[in-house]
Design an enzyme around this catalytic site. Structure first.
Site, PDB file in Angstrom:
ATOM      1  N   ARG A   9       0.819  -1.213   0.000  1.00 25.71           N
ATOM      2  CA  ARG A   9       0.000   0.000   0.000  1.00 25.71           C
ATOM      3  C   ARG A   9       0.856   1.267   0.000  1.00 25.71           C
ATOM      4  NH1 ARG A   9      -2.464  -3.721   3.396  1.00 25.71           N
ATOM      5  NH2 ARG A   9      -4.663  -4.206   2.982  1.00 25.71           N
ATOM      6  N   HIS A  68      -2.353  -0.050   8.869  1.00 27.43           N
ATOM      7  CA  HIS A  68      -3.174  -0.698   7.843  1.00 27.43           C
ATOM      8  C   HIS A  68      -2.231  -1.053   6.698  1.00 27.43           C
ATOM      9  CE1 HIS A  68      -6.392  -1.904   5.298  1.00 27.43           C
ATOM     10  NE2 HIS A  68      -6.244  -0.890   4.447  1.00 27.43           N
TER      11      HIS A  68
END
Length: 304
Positions: free
Chosen positions: A89, A176
């Protein structure tokens, strides 16, 4: 008082979030903003076509930052997910920074003073950067964080133990991203500690939770339903002053960054951060995750 929500970035996640807002009647006014010419207007018209079949009415407006002055919530989903490489990410750091740099001064000029919820990746880095860019209390700037990882963990546990996902409680914490982890000491199934179950296989369940998103991404090249649902739940918690706890990305003063941990959300954003009571190993994993966020935040700052 009219309820107003803004969604900035009308890609797969932004439009799914907007659809949920309209069909669930979460706002009186929805402001959809996107930098691609004609895109927000096209999605506005498409959503407006659904209003005749709903029991609620939402005023839908495209690309008007001025209407965000009194918005309760702005949900930011800008960036470009197509740049993700090798399941990382953090590949989105450059595009997300550019999107924030474009939107932040416009939000400031509009006089926005509500709660900003970031969806964009890398979420914890983005939330921390937003807190630097906006003249708002950091409690007003949060991100979806590990709430989605938590949902994926709960789904994996429920499937493995043949229980209803609503009866699985507990948290995934940290970044995350790849350093997120399940805090198994917090997880309970049918109100019993998950570790007490003979069906508990920690390694398999942790891997299933961690890889859940990539199974979707590898086929679709994006994810949208789970994260849009969480963003809407968080927005509703703000507007209703619910005092609801999410494992979302909020500021942790011990580590100096925003990171996924239990956060009580209400009208002002963060109300409090309940204590976690983690095991020693979980504390170490959390600290490692915070260090990872700091490293990636430094990469973002190096782009200036």
């Amino acid at each position: 008082m009219a309820r107003t929500i803004g969604v900035i970035g009308i890609g797969h996640v932004g439009v799914t979030t907007s659809f949920n807002i309209v069909t669930k009647g979460l706002a009186d006014t929805l402001v959809m903003i996107d930098t691609k010419p004609g895109w927000a207007e096209a999605e506005r018209l498409d959503l407006q076509d659904s209003l005749g079949g709903l029991n609620t009415y939402t005023r839908i407006v495209a690309n008007d930052y001025s209407l965000l002055r009194d918005a309760d919530v702005v949900i930011f989903s800008g960036g470009d997910i197509s740049v993700i490489k090798d399941g990382d990410r953090n590949s989105e750091i450059k595009t997300t920074k550019a999107a924030i740099d474009d939107a932040a001064p416009k939000l400031t000029a509009a006089g926005f003073h509500g709660v900003l919820i970031d969806i964009s990746n890398p979420c914890d880095v983005a939330v921390t950067y937003w807190q630097e860019k906006l003249d708002l209390h950091r409690n007003q700037i949060i991100g979806t964080g590990t709430a989605l990882d938590t949902y994926r963990m709960r789904r994996a546990v429920a499937e493995a133990m043949n229980v209803n996902v609503a009866d699985v409680r507990g948290f995934n914490l940290g970044e995350h991203g790849e350093s997120q982890f399940t805090a198994w000491s917090t997880v309970r199934v049918n109100n019993e500690p998950v570790k007490a179950s003979p069906d508990f296989k920690e390694k398999d369940l942790a891997e299933a939770a961690r890889l859940g998103g990539w199974q979707i991404f590898n086929a679709k090249h994006y994810t949208n339903f789970g994260i849009a649902t969480i963003a809407c739940e968080m927005a509703l918690a703000v507007m209703s002053d619910a005092g609801r706890i999410f494992p979302c990305s909020s500021y942790d003063p011990q580590y100096g960054v925003s990171i996924g941990h239990p956060t009580m959300i209400g009208r002002a954003g963060v109300i409090s951060n309940p204590p976690m009571h983690l095991t020693g190993d979980e504390v170490n994993q959390y600290a490692h995750s915070a260090d990872t966020i700091k490293e990636n935040l430094a990469k973002l700052h190096a782009l200036d």
